[in-house]
Design a protein around this motif. Structure first.
Motif, PDB file in Angstrom:
ATOM      1  N   ILE A 239       0.752  -1.191  -0.138  1.00 35.54           N
ATOM      2  CA  ILE A 239      -0.075  -0.086   0.090  1.00 35.54           C
ATOM      3  C   ILE A 239       0.757   1.065   0.040  1.00 35.54           C
ATOM      4  O   ILE A 239       1.672   1.597   0.776  1.00 35.54           O
ATOM      5  CB  ILE A 239      -0.976  -0.008   1.301  1.00 35.54           C
ATOM      6  CG1 ILE A 239      -1.724  -1.116   1.060  1.00 35.54           C
ATOM      7  CG2 ILE A 239      -1.949   1.369   1.246  1.00 35.54           C
ATOM      8  CD1 ILE A 239      -2.605  -1.307   2.079  1.00 35.54           C
ATOM      9  N   GLY A 240       0.584   2.098  -0.831  1.00 34.67           N
ATOM     10  CA  GLY A 240       1.669   3.353  -1.172  1.00 34.67           C
ATOM     11  C   GLY A 240       0.790   4.677  -0.678  1.00 34.67           C
ATOM     12  O   GLY A 240       0.515   4.873   0.222  1.00 34.67           O
ATOM     13  N   THR A 241       0.165   5.091  -1.729  1.00 33.15           N
ATOM     14  CA  THR A 241      -0.577   6.468  -1.703  1.00 33.15           C
ATOM     15  C   THR A 241      -1.600   6.633  -0.654  1.00 33.15           C
ATOM     16  O   THR A 241      -1.840   7.358   0.283  1.00 33.15           O
ATOM     17  CB  THR A 241      -1.030   7.009  -3.121  1.00 33.15           C
ATOM     18  OG1 THR A 241      -0.052   7.056  -3.918  1.00 33.15           O
ATOM     19  CG2 THR A 241      -1.752   8.401  -2.863  1.00 33.15           C
ATOM     20  N   MET A 242      -2.292   5.578  -0.639  1.00 33.66           N
ATOM     21  CA  MET A 242      -3.501   5.556   0.157  1.00 33.66           C
ATOM     22  C   MET A 242      -3.285   5.528   1.600  1.00 33.66           C
ATOM     23  O   MET A 242      -3.714   6.152   2.620  1.00 33.66           O
ATOM     24  CB  MET A 242      -4.505   4.072  -0.027  1.00 33.66           C
ATOM     25  CG  MET A 242      -5.602   3.934   0.923  1.00 33.66           C
ATOM     26  SD  MET A 242      -6.521   2.877   0.495  1.00 33.66           S
ATOM     27  CE  MET A 242      -5.766   1.387   0.954  1.00 33.66           C
ATOM     28  N   GLY A 243      -2.076   4.578   2.067  1.00 33.44           N
ATOM     29  CA  GLY A 243      -1.590   4.679   3.258  1.00 33.44           C
ATOM     30  C   GLY A 243      -0.585   5.799   3.830  1.00 33.44           C
ATOM     31  O   GLY A 243      -0.919   6.249   4.936  1.00 33.44           O
ATOM     32  N   ILE A 244      -0.039   6.314   2.848  1.00 36.47           N
ATOM     33  CA  ILE A 244       0.523   7.660   3.190  1.00 36.47           C
ATOM     34  C   ILE A 244      -0.476   8.968   3.539  1.00 36.47           C
ATOM     35  O   ILE A 244      -0.385   9.710   4.487  1.00 36.47           O
ATOM     36  CB  ILE A 244       1.587   8.084   2.131  1.00 36.47           C
ATOM     37  CG1 ILE A 244       2.581   7.092   2.255  1.00 36.47           C
ATOM     38  CG2 ILE A 244       2.334   9.574   2.530  1.00 36.47           C
ATOM     39  CD1 ILE A 244       3.719   7.053   0.995  1.00 36.47           C
TER      40      ILE A 244
END
Length: 246
Positions: A108-113
């Motif tokens: 998970i990238g953008t959503m988690g950040i």
């Protein structure tokens, strides 16, 4: 699948775009240097060659928010080794759908950040070992939204926050060297590994067996190899010799 103290897992990349396996240069659409039909067959080839895990990225999901869910399902049906999957995971509902499909580890990238609480929710529900936070770095700053938007922090600066939120591992991609077949920078990997107590998997620019030997010294628990495998710069059977760390 859990990481082991004495191993640096070699993870072949299967990047999906338009239902095909591709390799992009620095993630830029239109820079495809490799295009292969039937990504599930490619994943199976890597499994047959000895890979213990296959790293799958849905590039359409990451770049255009159109998922390749049917291709992902074909890969899951074709291979028996664990699948590590990322790209285009924009909602917790889609994340849960993928985890319920038996994706071994979700990246998970953008959503988690943007929404760190999602990392906690997923790790509490599915186990932290199945939740990997993706930290992509460009010019030493984390980038999100398919590498299009930069935030004013380095991977090392925000990594501890995600460890505390429950992420079980980190995927660290150096966009500056991604797909260029020119090697990688050691220091950012070491800095990140030293900043957290959870496993770090490295991706970007690994081109030679010497790169793998150098990466072994960083403490990384895994490495994703893409273009170098597809362009025969590295043969998987040779790379696998660097999987066990003495």
């Amino acid at each position: 699948m859990s990481f082991q103290d004495n191993k640096m897992l070699i993870m072949p990349a299967v990047d999906i775009r338009g239902g095909k396996c591709v390799q992009l240069v620095q993630g830029k659409p239109g820079s495809e240097q490799v295009v292969i039909e039937n990504p599930e067959k490619v994943a199976k080839k890597w499994e047959d060659a000895g890979a213990e895990v296959v790293h799958v990225i849905d590039l359409d999901g990451a770049l255009e928010s159109v998922t390749n869910i049917e291709t992902i399902k074909k890969i899951l049906n074709e291979v028996s080794v664990p699948i590590q999957l990322g790209g285009g995971i924009r909602s917790i509902e889609y994340a849960e759908e993928l985890l319920n499909l038996d994706i071994d580890r979700l990246i998970i990238g953008t959503m988690g950040i943007k929404n760190p609480e999602i990392i906690s929710k997923l790790s509490n529900e599915y186990g932290s070992e199945r939740v990997m936070i993706s930290l992509d770095s460009k010019d030493n700053k984390v980038v999100i939204k398919g590498w299009q938007e930069k935030i004013d922090k380095s991977a090392s600066e925000i990594s501890k926050e995600f460890q505390e939120l429950g992420a079980g591992s980190i995927l660290f991609t150096n966009v500056d060297v991604e797909g260029l077949l020119g090697g990688f920078y050691v220091d950012p990997v070491i800095d990140l590994v030293d900043s957290v107590d959870i496993p770090v998997v490295y991706s970007g620019g690994v081109t030679s067996l010497d790169d793998l030997k150098q990466l072994q010294t960083t403490g990384a628990k895994g490495v994703v190899i893409g273009s170098a495998l597809y362009k025969d710069k590295i043969k998987l059977e040779d790379a696998l010799k660097y999987q066990n760390i003495e």
